[in-house]
Design an enzyme around this catalytic site. Structure first.
Site, short mmCIF file in Angstrom:
data_model
loop_
_atom_site.label_atom_id
_atom_site.label_comp_id
_atom_site.label_asym_id
_atom_site.label_seq_id
_atom_site.Cartn_x
_atom_site.Cartn_y
_atom_site.Cartn_z
N LYS A 137 0.84 -1.20 0.00
CA LYS A 137 0.00 0.00 0.00
C LYS A 137 0.88 1.26 0.00
CE LYS A 137 -3.51 -2.77 -0.02
NZ LYS A 137 -4.28 -3.34 1.07
C1 PLP Z 1 -5.27 -4.48 1.46
C2 PLP Z 1 -6.74 -4.30 1.57
C3 PLP Z 1 -7.47 -4.67 2.70
C4 PLP Z 1 -6.88 -5.46 3.82
O1 PLP Z 1 -5.77 -4.86 4.36
P1 PLP Z 1 -4.87 -5.62 5.43
O2 PLP Z 1 -4.14 -4.49 6.10
O3 PLP Z 1 -3.97 -6.53 4.65
O4 PLP Z 1 -5.76 -6.36 6.35
C5 PLP Z 1 -8.81 -4.37 2.74
N1 PLP Z 1 -9.43 -3.75 1.72
C6 PLP Z 1 -8.76 -3.40 0.61
C7 PLP Z 1 -9.50 -2.71 -0.49
C8 PLP Z 1 -7.41 -3.68 0.49
O5 PLP Z 1 -6.76 -3.36 -0.63
#
Ligand code: PLP
Length: 388
Positions: free
Chosen positions: A191
């Protein structure tokens, strides 16, 4: 052949490493000062009143749903074009899930389709308690329209902005709460900024904030003013509801603080890469993401859509040829309703045609702050050769 260029990866520098090492030799590896410092920096950045840091965005979505009062007999609506966590959070609460198809222009939930479905649901008494729009690829859905619908139909808006840390919407930071009761961020390494694993819920409502803090840490309070019984001494705490251990560590929070200081540089690089892709891919038989998102989007993903019949290769063949040539392309997302778990709940192919069509032609190209101009040119050149 050189190493594969991944679709996304973290950018860690000496300042990030030093920040984590400082915590390692401090008194607190968890529940120390780095977590509130990170929360304050996050809230300030997003212009939100409160930020609650947790161990990942999945747990953030879970406790946000609980704070919204979601439970058995309730329904949560989200988009099929998302990571499974945006829907699973409802199931953790014992609630049902339903989906609303995407807008083929933005790949986010379609606010017009949402309104249509809400009107029907009002007639059948099946209105959702929570709606989770996802800021797909780093750009918010039509949140103003969704906010008006929330007011009219009485649901709670939780924006899943896992892709959109640092993005703006209508001139204000995503997370500021203008058009959502709660906003969720992810700090997974792919991210925008990372804490290894990590997530947060932002809100302007102190009641949500209090509930989120309780649920994050076992439903326990040490605040005498909030106790149901008498404070029995300095050791005393009360567990007032069934919570979880969803806490973020100080190691993670220190990394997050250090990464937040680099956020503007990350965003500038992602935006520059998006503008460069638009130039480099001009004239290829693919449709590019909307250029007008350039300054708003955090550009977590750069998704192109193949124009069918424009080349001799199928979508899968194109994807495989790129992977074979060392380009770590990916596909975001397999429509959630087509996962075996959701099919067993009654969902079937054909229910969300826009999301299903998108899945048949989308490819996520490499996009991350550390992507060099040279590697990006290799991506563009390889795509051109594969599509020729
Ligand atoms: C990455 C992601 C999540 C989950 O994130 P984590 O921190 O890995 O639990 C949830 N929603 C979206 C749209 C994502 O891209």
């Amino acid at each position: 052949m050189s190493a594969t260029i991944p679709y996304g990866r973290q950018s860690i520098d000496e300042s990030d490493i030093a920040a984590v090492v400082r915590v390692l030799s401090s008194d607190w590896l968890t529940q120390g000062p780095a977590v509130p410092a990170f929360e304050n920096a996050l809230a300030a950045r997003a212009q939100a009143a409160c930020a609650v840091a947790v161990c990942n965005a999945t747990s953030a979505l879970h406790i946000a749903c609980l704070a919204a009062g979601l439970g058995p007999g309730d329904t949560l609506w989200t988009t099929p074009n998302t990571f499974v966590a945006s829907a699973n959070c409802a199931r953790y609460c014992g609630a049902d899930v339903d989906f609303v198809d995407i807008d083929p222009d933005t790949f986010c939930v379609d606010a017009v389709a949402l309104e249509r479905k809400l009107i029907e649901a009002q007639h059948t008494g099946t209105l959702p308690k929570v709606v989770i729009p996802v800021a797909f690829a780093g750009r918010s859905a039509d949140m103003r329209a969704i906010w008006r619908l929330a007011d009219r139909f009485g649901f709670v808006v939780i924006e899943d902005a896992s892709h959109a840390v640092g993005a703006t919407y209508a001139g204000r930071p995503v997370g500021c709460g203008d058009y959502a009761h709660m906003t969720v961020f992810s700090f997974h390494p792919v991210k925008i900024v990372t804490t290894g694993e990590g997530g947060a819920v932002l809100t302007n409502d102190p009641r949500y904030d209090e509930r989120l803090r309780s649920l994050r840490s076992h439903g326990i309070t040490r605040d005498a003013s909030k106790m149901e019984g008498d404070d029995e001494g300095p050791w005393f705490y009360e567990m007032q509801e069934l919570g979880f251990n969803y806490r973020m560590t100080d190691l993670q929070a220190a990394l997050g603080l250090s990464q937040l200081a680099r956020l503007d540089a990350f965003l500038a690089r992602r935006r520059a890469l998006a503008a460069r892709y638009a130039r480099l891919l001009d004239g290829l038989p693919v449709s590019l993401p909307r250029y007008d998102a350039l300054d708003d989007s955090a550009w977590h993903l750069y998704v192109v859509r193949l124009k069918h019949g424009a080349t001799g290769l199928t979508h899968r063949e194109t994807f495989e040829a790129l992977r074979q040539a060392g380009i770590g392309v990916n596909l975001h997302y397999i429509p959630v309703h087509l996962q075996p778990y959701y099919r067993r709940l009654g969902f079937a192919p054909g229910q969300y045609p826009e999301a299903e069509q998108y899945y048949r032609d989308a490819i996520s190209l490499p996009m991350y702050a550390g992507l060099s101009d040279e590697d990006q040119e290799i991506v563009a050149r390889t795509l051109k050769a594969v599509l020729a």
